[in-house]
Design an enzyme around this catalytic site. Structure first.
Site, PDB file in Angstrom:
ATOM      1  N   GLU A 246      52.766  16.709 -38.841  1.00  0.00           N
ATOM      2  CA  GLU A 246      53.383  17.697 -37.948  1.00  0.00           C
ATOM      3  C   GLU A 246      54.640  18.325 -38.558  1.00  0.00           C
ATOM      4  O   GLU A 246      55.097  19.361 -38.082  1.00  0.00           O
ATOM      5  CB  GLU A 246      53.695  17.051 -36.590  1.00  0.00           C
ATOM      6  CG  GLU A 246      52.417  16.724 -35.830  1.00  0.00           C
ATOM      7  CD  GLU A 246      52.636  15.871 -34.590  1.00  0.00           C
ATOM      8  OE1 GLU A 246      51.866  16.006 -33.641  1.00  0.00           O
ATOM      9  OE2 GLU A 246      53.560  15.025 -34.584  1.00  0.00           O
TER      10      GLU A 246
ATOM     11  N   GLU B 166      55.404  12.442 -26.600  1.00  0.00           N
ATOM     12  CA  GLU B 166      56.833  12.532 -26.914  1.00  0.00           C
ATOM     13  C   GLU B 166      57.603  13.595 -26.133  1.00  0.00           C
ATOM     14  O   GLU B 166      58.826  13.465 -25.927  1.00  0.00           O
ATOM     15  CB  GLU B 166      57.056  12.834 -28.425  1.00  0.00           C
ATOM     16  CG  GLU B 166      56.579  11.775 -29.384  1.00  0.00           C
ATOM     17  CD  GLU B 166      55.094  11.896 -29.684  1.00  0.00           C
ATOM     18  OE1 GLU B 166      54.525  12.991 -29.495  1.00  0.00           O
ATOM     19  OE2 GLU B 166      54.492  10.875 -30.097  1.00  0.00           O
TER      20      GLU B 166
ATOM     21  N   ASP C 145      42.460  18.179 -29.169  1.00  0.00           N
ATOM     22  CA  ASP C 145      41.331  17.536 -28.466  1.00  0.00           C
ATOM     23  C   ASP C 145      41.432  17.884 -26.990  1.00  0.00           C
ATOM     24  O   ASP C 145      42.418  18.461 -26.544  1.00  0.00           O
ATOM     25  CB  ASP C 145      41.372  16.007 -28.668  1.00  0.00           C
ATOM     26  CG  ASP C 145      42.676  15.411 -28.175  1.00  0.00           C
ATOM     27  OD1 ASP C 145      43.608  15.268 -28.989  1.00  0.00           O
ATOM     28  OD2 ASP C 145      42.795  15.139 -26.964  1.00  0.00           O
TER      29      ASP C 145
HETATM   30  N1  ADE Z   1      48.104  13.920 -28.791  1.00  0.00           N
HETATM   31  C1  ADE Z   1      47.020  14.626 -29.143  1.00  0.00           C
HETATM   32  N2  ADE Z   1      45.993  14.403 -28.307  1.00  0.00           N
HETATM   33  C2  ADE Z   1      46.451  13.520 -27.391  1.00  0.00           C
HETATM   34  C3  ADE Z   1      45.863  12.884 -26.282  1.00  0.00           C
HETATM   35  N3  ADE Z   1      44.592  13.103 -25.950  1.00  0.00           N
HETATM   36  N4  ADE Z   1      46.628  12.024 -25.555  1.00  0.00           N
HETATM   37  C4  ADE Z   1      47.897  11.789 -25.903  1.00  0.00           C
HETATM   38  N5  ADE Z   1      48.502  12.354 -26.946  1.00  0.00           N
HETATM   39  C5  ADE Z   1      47.794  13.217 -27.694  1.00  0.00           C
END
Ligand code: ADE
Length: 233
Positions: free
Chosen positions: A13, A177, A200
């Site tokens: 990142e 975060e 996702d």
């Molecule tokens: N960061 C990226 N995808 C996530 C998810 N599904 N849950 C928590 N943090 C994430």
């Protein structure tokens, strides 16, 4: 003069931002490496804080105490909770909250940190608008939504939990975060914004999608941050 703290949870990142910086100093504190220097014309401190809300909160406090940053930007990836946000798209925080805070037994709203008097940490309007307009310039093919970040110390990968985060908190993306960055920035009176690209859908497909798309998504967010910081005065 502005000095912008840029926080990512993972190497992927922040690595692109670090590679584009003119680094003047690297300071290690709380096992985090703070890269101070210039990104284009902007004075920045770029740091990988590690995953989760405690790492993020500690990191903001160091940015405030040691580097006296004037702004905080959190860049990274997130799971989508909004049908308008597909993989690769961008969420800019209007506000953020802790979805795993529960003191409802004493009458607080789910997600509300007791005795603060509110549940959502509101992002800086100027930074939000700047992120949005910059995103439209830099990533014209992506959808950009200004919305709510919900954060907790858990990776969301089930339809049921996803539905809960949507129905209870009206979240637009889930990550681990942002609310702590927001919380720390609020306590130190520092304007903040959280920028997250979708890796996702935070459901049963997340386990497969996340490793496939995290790198490309992280780049989308970092590229936006790179172009945005020069416009912060
Ligand atoms: N960061 C990226 N995808 C996530 C998810 N599904 N849950 C928590 N943090 C994430």
């Amino acid at each position: 003069m502005s000095k912008i703290g840029i926080i990512g949870a993972m190497d992927l990142e922040v690595e692109e931002l670090k590679s584009k910086m003119q680094v003047s100093r690297i300071l290690q504190k709380a096992k985090m490496d703070f890269y101070e220097g210039k990104l284009g014309n902007a004075d920045v401190v770029v740091v990988k804080c590690g995953i989760g809300k405690i790492n993020a909160a500690l990191c903001v406090q160091i940015l405030a105490d040691v580097f006296s940053v004037t702004h905080v930007i959190n860049t990274g990836v997130a799971g989508s909770l909004n049908v308008k946000l597909d993989i690769g798209d961008i969420l800019i925080s209007r506000d953020a909250l802790h979805h795993d805070m529960d003191v409802t037994i004493f009458g607080y709203a789910l997600g509300e940190v007791p005795q603060m008097g509110f549940r959502e940490f509101v992002a800086d309007e100027t930074l939000v608008q700047l992120a949005k307009t910059t995103c439209e310039e830099v990533n014209p093919d992506l959808h950009v939504v200004v919305g709510r970040v919900v954060s907790g110390d858990q990776f969301i990968s089930s339809k049921e939990v996803k539905e809960h985060l949507i129905s209870t908190f009206q979240g637009d993306c889930a990550e681990m975060e942002g609310a702590s960055v927001a919380h720390g920035a609020y306590l130190n009176n520092i304007p903040f914004v959280i920028i997250r690209a979708i890796s996702d859908k935070a459901d049963d497909s997340a386990e497969m999608d996340y490793p496939t798309f995290e790198r490309a998504a992280a780049r989308h967010s970092a590229r936006l941050v790179e172009h945005m910081v020069e416009k912060i005065s």
